[in-house]
Design a protein around this motif. Structure first.
Motif, short mmCIF file in Angstrom:
data_model
loop_
_atom_site.label_atom_id
_atom_site.label_comp_id
_atom_site.label_asym_id
_atom_site.label_seq_id
_atom_site.Cartn_x
_atom_site.Cartn_y
_atom_site.Cartn_z
N UNK A 154 110.07 -8.16 77.01
CA UNK A 154 109.79 -7.00 76.16
C UNK A 154 109.70 -5.73 77.01
N UNK A 155 109.00 -5.81 78.11
CA UNK A 155 108.84 -4.65 78.99
C UNK A 155 110.18 -4.22 79.57
N UNK A 156 111.00 -5.19 79.94
CA UNK A 156 112.34 -4.87 80.44
C UNK A 156 113.16 -4.15 79.37
N UNK A 157 113.06 -4.60 78.13
CA UNK A 157 113.79 -3.93 77.04
C UNK A 157 113.26 -2.52 76.81
N UNK A 158 111.95 -2.34 76.90
CA UNK A 158 111.37 -1.01 76.74
C UNK A 158 111.96 -0.08 77.80
N UNK A 159 111.99 -0.52 79.05
CA UNK A 159 112.52 0.31 80.13
C UNK A 159 113.98 0.68 79.87
N UNK A 160 114.73 -0.25 79.32
CA UNK A 160 116.16 -0.05 79.09
C UNK A 160 116.46 0.75 77.83
N UNK A 161 115.64 0.59 76.76
CA UNK A 161 116.02 1.09 75.44
C UNK A 161 115.14 2.18 74.84
#
Length: 177
Positions: free
Chosen positions: A92-99
């Motif tokens: 989830x955190x990785x997606x936040x950083x990306x999106x």
């Protein structure tokens, strides 16, 4: 006329910035925390983690974060996926950083699509570099608590307005003479 102070610019962003979603307010909450902690450089993954944790807690109340009915923000979708167990917290955190930051990071310092003459951070694509103006307000500034409360209240107000819009409320004066 006296020149504007950092407080005036902060308040303009929070109170008059374009808010079709709550991202600007969430970023402001993160910036306040970093300013209070005297942190100067915030890596994107740290910002993403803090943004995610903030939204996960905020969404416990299940209030909309976007003005458009029948749509969800990227953050609402990511938090929902994590709650359903379809992704874990790290994903989830990785997606936040990306999106999640494509619009809010470059537009935070704008009001009515006009760039303000000061910045509370500079972003180089990987790290937020906080400015002295942010620390002036939230390091140990005398108006810190008032600005924190005002920022939190603005988030509450936006959620309430978005809820009303989704429920298709209308104000009438029927029955009054």
């Amino acid at each position: 006329m006296e020149p504007f102070e950092p407080e005036d610019f902060w308040r303009a962003i929070i109170l008059y910035g374009l808010n079709t979603a709550t991202y600007k307010i969430a970023l402001a909450q993160c910036l306040i925390s970093y300013g209070e902690g005297h942190q100067t450089d915030i890596p994107l993954d740290v910002l993403a983690r803090d943004f995610f944790v903030l939204y996960r807690k905020r969404l416990e109340a299940d209030r909309p974060q976007l003005v458009l009915p029948d749509r969800l923000t990227v953050m609402e979708r990511i938090v929902r996926l994590e709650r359903l167990g379809k992704i874990n917290e790290a994903q989830a955190i990785e997606r936040v950083a990306r999106e999640a930051f494509g619009d809010v990071l470059p537009r935070f310092h704008t009001v009515s699509d006009k760039a303000l003459p000061i910045s509370f951070y500079h972003f180089d694509g990987r790290t937020l570099h906080l400015t002295d103006e942010l620390f002036e307000l939230f390091g140990n500034g005398p108006k810190r608590e008032h600005l924190k409360d005002e920022t939190g209240s603005r988030w509450d107000l936006l959620e309430a307005a978005f809820s009303l819009r989704r429920e298709r409320w209308s104000l009438t004066n029927e029955g009054f003479s």
